[in-house]
Design a protein around this motif. Structure first.
Motif, short mmCIF file in Angstrom:
data_model
loop_
_atom_site.label_atom_id
_atom_site.label_comp_id
_atom_site.label_asym_id
_atom_site.label_seq_id
_atom_site.Cartn_x
_atom_site.Cartn_y
_atom_site.Cartn_z
N TRP A 181 46.27 72.36 -30.18
CA TRP A 181 45.21 73.34 -30.08
C TRP A 181 44.28 73.30 -31.29
N GLU A 182 44.78 72.76 -32.41
CA GLU A 182 43.95 72.67 -33.61
C GLU A 182 42.82 71.66 -33.45
N HIS A 183 42.89 70.76 -32.46
CA HIS A 183 41.84 69.77 -32.26
C HIS A 183 40.55 70.40 -31.72
N VAL A 184 40.66 71.52 -31.03
CA VAL A 184 39.49 72.10 -30.36
C VAL A 184 39.26 73.56 -30.72
N THR A 185 40.10 74.15 -31.54
CA THR A 185 39.97 75.58 -31.85
C THR A 185 40.17 75.82 -33.35
N VAL A 196 46.06 83.73 -33.27
CA VAL A 196 44.93 83.81 -32.35
C VAL A 196 44.09 82.54 -32.53
N PHE A 197 43.31 82.22 -31.48
CA PHE A 197 42.52 80.99 -31.45
C PHE A 197 41.10 81.32 -31.03
N LYS A 198 40.16 80.46 -31.50
CA LYS A 198 38.75 80.58 -31.13
C LYS A 198 38.17 79.19 -30.96
N TYR A 199 37.43 79.00 -29.87
CA TYR A 199 36.88 77.68 -29.56
C TYR A 199 35.89 77.25 -30.63
N SER A 200 35.94 75.94 -30.99
CA SER A 200 35.06 75.37 -32.00
C SER A 200 34.44 74.09 -31.44
N TRP A 201 33.10 74.08 -31.35
CA TRP A 201 32.40 72.91 -30.85
C TRP A 201 32.47 71.76 -31.84
N ARG A 205 33.88 68.28 -30.68
CA ARG A 205 33.03 67.10 -30.74
C ARG A 205 33.72 65.96 -31.48
N ALA A 206 34.36 66.25 -32.61
CA ALA A 206 35.08 65.21 -33.35
C ALA A 206 36.25 64.66 -32.54
N TRP A 207 36.92 65.53 -31.80
CA TRP A 207 38.05 65.08 -30.98
C TRP A 207 37.57 64.20 -29.83
N LEU A 208 36.47 64.58 -29.19
CA LEU A 208 35.93 63.78 -28.09
C LEU A 208 35.39 62.44 -28.59
N ARG A 209 34.74 62.44 -29.74
CA ARG A 209 34.25 61.19 -30.30
C ARG A 209 35.40 60.24 -30.63
N GLY A 210 36.51 60.79 -31.08
CA GLY A 210 37.67 59.95 -31.31
C GLY A 210 38.20 59.34 -30.02
N LYS A 211 38.16 60.11 -28.92
CA LYS A 211 38.58 59.57 -27.63
C LYS A 211 37.63 58.46 -27.18
N LYS A 263 30.43 70.18 -17.15
CA LYS A 263 29.07 69.64 -17.27
C LYS A 263 28.43 70.00 -18.61
N ALA A 264 28.69 71.20 -19.11
CA ALA A 264 28.08 71.61 -20.38
C ALA A 264 28.53 70.72 -21.53
N LEU A 265 29.83 70.41 -21.57
CA LEU A 265 30.34 69.54 -22.64
C LEU A 265 29.91 68.10 -22.43
N ALA A 266 29.86 67.64 -21.18
CA ALA A 266 29.45 66.26 -20.91
C ALA A 266 28.01 66.02 -21.34
N ASP A 267 27.13 67.00 -21.12
CA ASP A 267 25.73 66.84 -21.52
C ASP A 267 25.59 66.81 -23.04
N ARG A 268 26.36 67.61 -23.74
CA ARG A 268 26.27 67.62 -25.21
C ARG A 268 26.87 66.35 -25.81
#
Length: 360
Positions: A181-185, A196-201, A205-211, A263-268
């Motif tokens: 969960w630390e990869h995206v929050t 508690v957790f909160k979403y972090s773009w 973004r860093a996690w998706l770029r690594g993928k 779609k929102a994440l794919a466009d960004r």
């Protein structure tokens, strides 16, 4: 076959003998004896237990040499379309649903025309082949994180994974380790020990770029063609089209990863890997052909048309038509035409006179 027929006739005789005339009269005086017997036969045939149809599929599963895992199909929401899809959940035997040793697999169906499978002594009419490939369960949790981020507050995992299907939330919570969960929050621990957790773009973004980087390196290592358009690796037209850059592999990998994103994440994410045509719009420095590569022989920009204040073009375009000013070349006469020209035509009528009106 003969033995079964004899046993059946014996059974019918037993039914006839067991059903007395008094039992037939108790059903109704109007019903004859033969009708009561046929009715009893129909009732017994309907009460017989019929064999149930067992649904079977031909599926390629991950190896389990020690038979340590239990496999079951679960229905989860697709992260891109939000529709229910079938996934494979693998749990270690003897464990529970909250074990971190659970593994999630995507089930992909391959069907190629009408075909069937022979399974033991049965015939399976569905000849499709199902393949199970591992998937990061964090992709399936992204839609829930985006929904929880609209409140702008930090919340617990139970508040993030809110769904009408409790099984869906339990599976995701069981398959995602707490460290993932630390990869995206962004997380923090409260005074009462609750986390508690909160979403972090930025983290997402860093996690998706690594993928994308990992997938692009894998495609490049395996030699998968990732150039502009679809082309078979065995039908390369020229060495110019066979050259695939690192950016091409990253753009191709970005498209694959986008199939598992809302779609929102794919466009960004696509903004980090723009296509070569989008990057050269308005620059005018480089021109690219239909294959996506730079073309040094691209035609120059067209000259603008000069227009007067009256709206008429100032350039004389009639000069471009050079064939209009040149005189037409007269074709030389043939020998037959020369001989005809020497004939004396005095007293001869023109051929058009034969087609004139007779009344005139």
């Amino acid at each position: 076959m003969l033995t079964r027929s004899r046993s059946r006739s014996t059974e019918v005789e037993g039914e006839n003998s067991s059903l007395s005339q008094s039992q037939a009269s108790s059903v109704g005086d109007s019903a004859p004896y033969e009708e009561v017997v046929s009715r009893k036969r129909r009732e017994r045939s309907l009460n017989r237990k019929r064999p149930t149809h067992v649904a079977q599929w031909m599926c390629i599963l991950p190896e389990d040499p020690g038979n340590q895992f239990n496999c079951s199909f679960v229905s989860l929401k697709d992260p891109k379309s939000a529709c229910a899809r079938r996934y494979l959940l693998r749990r270690r035997r003897g464990g529970n649903c909250v074990s971190v040793e659970n593994e999630l697999y995507e089930v992909m169906k391959f069907s190629d025309g009408p075909r069937s499978w022979f399974i033991d002594n049965t015939l399976q009419t569905d000849g499709s082949l199902y393949m199970c490939t591992p998937i990061d369960p964090l992709f399936l949790a992204l839609p829930y994180l985006l929904t929880a981020a609209q409140t702008g507050k930090s919340t617990t995992l139970d508040g993030i994974l809110e769904d009408q299907s409790t099984v869906c939330c339990q599976v995701l919570e069981a398959c995602i380790e707490p460290e993932q969960w630390e990869h995206v929050t962004d997380s923090k621990k409260l005074s009462n020990g609750m986390k508690v957790f909160k979403y972090s773009w930025e983290k997402t973004r860093a996690w998706l770029r690594g993928k994308v980087e990992a997938l692009g390196s894998g495609l490049e290592r395996e030699g998968v063609y990732a150039g502009a358009g679809s082309m078979s690796t065995t039908l390369v037209r020229s060495s110019k089209q066979s050259i695939v850059s690192r950016e091409d592999y990253l753009r191709y990998a970005c498209g694959v990863i986008s199939d598992y994103l809302p779609k929102a994440l794919a466009d960004r994410l696509a903004l980090d890997y723009p296509s070569p045509l989008e990057s050269t719009v308005g620059s005018g420095k480089h021109k690219r052909g239909a294959d996506g590569y730079e073309d040094s022989k691209a035609p120059p920009n067209k000259k603008g048309c000069a227009i007067s204040s009256d709206g008429e073009p100032l350039d004389d375009y009639t000069k471009l038509n050079s064939t209009a000013s040149q005189p037409k070349k007269v074709a030389p006469l043939t020998s037959a035409q020369k001989a005809l020209a020497k004939v004396d035509k005095k007293g001869m009528k023109a051929i058009s006179s034969f087609f004139s009106n007779r009344n005139s």
